[in-house]
Design an enzyme around this catalytic site. Structure first.
Site, PDB file in Angstrom:
ATOM      1  N   GLU A 161       4.759  39.642  52.825  1.00 15.95           N
ATOM      2  CA  GLU A 161       3.536  38.845  53.037  1.00 15.95           C
ATOM      3  C   GLU A 161       2.556  38.845  51.871  1.00 15.95           C
ATOM      4  O   GLU A 161       1.890  37.841  51.609  1.00 15.95           O
ATOM      5  CB  GLU A 161       2.808  39.331  54.300  1.00 15.95           C
ATOM      6  CG  GLU A 161       3.541  39.039  55.598  1.00 15.95           C
ATOM      7  CD  GLU A 161       4.686  40.001  55.881  1.00 15.95           C
ATOM      8  OE1 GLU A 161       5.410  39.773  56.850  1.00 15.95           O
ATOM      9  OE2 GLU A 161       4.855  40.988  55.148  1.00 15.95           O
ATOM     10  N   GLY A 170       7.421  37.975  61.119  1.00 14.47           N
ATOM     11  CA  GLY A 170       7.419  37.885  62.579  1.00 14.47           C
ATOM     12  C   GLY A 170       8.713  38.349  63.223  1.00 14.47           C
ATOM     13  O   GLY A 170       8.715  38.848  64.352  1.00 14.47           O
ATOM     14  N   ASP A 223       1.705  42.068  58.774  1.00 15.96           N
ATOM     15  CA  ASP A 223       1.103  42.115  60.112  1.00 15.96           C
ATOM     16  C   ASP A 223       2.165  42.456  61.156  1.00 15.96           C
ATOM     17  O   ASP A 223       3.032  43.282  60.898  1.00 15.96           O
ATOM     18  CB  ASP A 223       0.348  40.811  60.400  1.00 15.96           C
ATOM     19  CG  ASP A 223       1.254  39.594  60.525  1.00 15.96           C
ATOM     20  OD1 ASP A 223       2.323  39.563  59.887  1.00 15.96           O
ATOM     21  OD2 ASP A 223       0.883  38.655  61.264  1.00 15.96           O
ATOM     22  N   GLY A 260       7.378  33.926  60.769  1.00 16.12           N
ATOM     23  CA  GLY A 260       6.658  32.930  61.555  1.00 16.12           C
ATOM     24  C   GLY A 260       6.812  31.564  60.922  1.00 16.12           C
ATOM     25  O   GLY A 260       7.343  31.430  59.818  1.00 16.12           O
TER      26      GLY A 260
END
Length: 347
Positions: free
Chosen positions: A135, A112, A143, A67
């Site tokens: 992460e 992402g 996530d 992301g």
């Protein structure tokens, strides 16, 4: 036109709907625009009988490196909760997609980028692919549906990847179950043309599949399984501390864990273990609760600062060590928010 602007391109090639992420200079990091446009395209193509399969790829040397972290850091006074809600909806949409969804992964795929590829039916990686969920190293958590993806990998390998952020090449990706197919990069174009012509990814892949060899030796896989099968994170750390005295591998793994945010490690350990018995929709609701708290916390912004702002600085986590963690603080990440659940409706 699905509104992707200059960041993502949508094309019809024969029987295929093709999504190309077009931010090569940013390693195809996902923006909110891209997420919304992809979702609209998938929605449209789902009901279009002339589209037999969807193919997603990235321009340049990365598939997608995650992301847009800088955007999150710059908006830290008003965290972009909606971006995550829409991104998680897209991840769930891909996982439940009724048509073949083929990700052509050539180069880096992280964060992402994993969310828009590894929930698809066909996850094709090349010799240039590098998968990672790094992460916890920036005070965040794995996530984009990692709670659904990582527990499926045999022998606690997924938990190991989530807690260490280790980069994986094509053989480990294939033989762990992350990827469904390994294909030489030079065959991606012919593969795409074949899917476009026939509308049959499975048959098209059969013609170009090559068996990649696993990079990680069996002894190391067995050790990973032993370390990460412990019931608590504390137990895993203790077994590593014990073996680190005589075993380089254990020492290296322990040193890696000690660089990560203690809060992130504890959240990820619980999250990935919990995901074993949850549906994708339940995993996404759990992750949405976690992200709401992470965006109001300290470690995530500290992690981004040391990676992107004051590059090379050593993060100072709060708390700084696993032994200082209060489990009540960790458990709060999983609680229903005050004033009811703010989960995204996942369609």
């Amino acid at each position: 036109d699905f509104g992707g602007g200059e960041e993502v391109r949508f094309e019809r090639m024969g029987a295929a709907g093709v999504i190309t992420m077009t931010r090569p200079n940013a390693l195809n990091a996902l923006t909110h625009h891209m997420v919304k446009a992809m979702s609209r395209a998938l929605h449209h193509w789902k009901d279009d009988n002339s589209v037999a399969a969807v193919v997603i790829k990235g321009e340049g040397r990365a598939f997608s490196a995650g992301g847009d972290l800088m955007a999150i850091y710059d908006n830290r006074q008003n965290p972009p909760v909606e971006f995550f809600a829409d991104e998680y909806r897209l991840n769930a949409q891909i996982e439940a997609y009724p048509k073949p969804y083929v990700a052509l992964i050539d180069g880096i795929v992280m964060g992402g980028g994993v969310g828009v590829s590894f929930h698809g039916s066909h996850r094709v990686v090349t010799e240039n692919a590098q998968f990672a969920m790094p992460e916890v190293g920036i005070g965040f958590f794995p996530d984009v549906g990692a709670s659904h993806l990582l527990p499926d990998l045999a022998d606690n390998y997924g938990l190991y990847l989530g807690l260490t952020g280790t980069r994986v090449k094509w053989g480990d990706a294939l033989l762990s179950g992350l990827a469904t197919h390994t294909v030489k990069a030079e065959n991606l174009r012919p593969l795409l043309e074949s899917i476009a012509m026939t509308g049959e990814p499975e048959a098209s892949l059969r013609g170009v599949f090559v068996m990649a060899r696993r990079e990680t030796e069996r002894e190391k896989l067995a050790a990973i399984d032993r370390w990460f099968s412990e019931p608590t994170l504390g137990d895993t750390v203790r077994i590593l501390e014990r073996e680190a005295k005589t075993d380089e591998l254990a020492a290296g793994t322990l040193a890696t864990l000690r660089q990560k945010s203690p809060t992130s490690l504890a959240v990820a350990f619980r999250q990935i273990n919990a995901g074993q018995t949850m549906s994708m929709a339940e995993c996404m609701r759990m992750e949405f609760r976690i992200v709401n708290r992470m965006l109001r916390g300290y470690d995530f912004y500290e992690g981004i600062r040391t990676v992107l702002v004051d590059k090379g600085a050593k993060p100072v986590w709060r708390p700084t060590a696993l032994g200082d963690l209060d489990m009540a603080d960790v458990n709060a990440y999983f609680d229903e928010p005050e004033g009811g659940d703010t989960r995204p409706t996942l369609h």
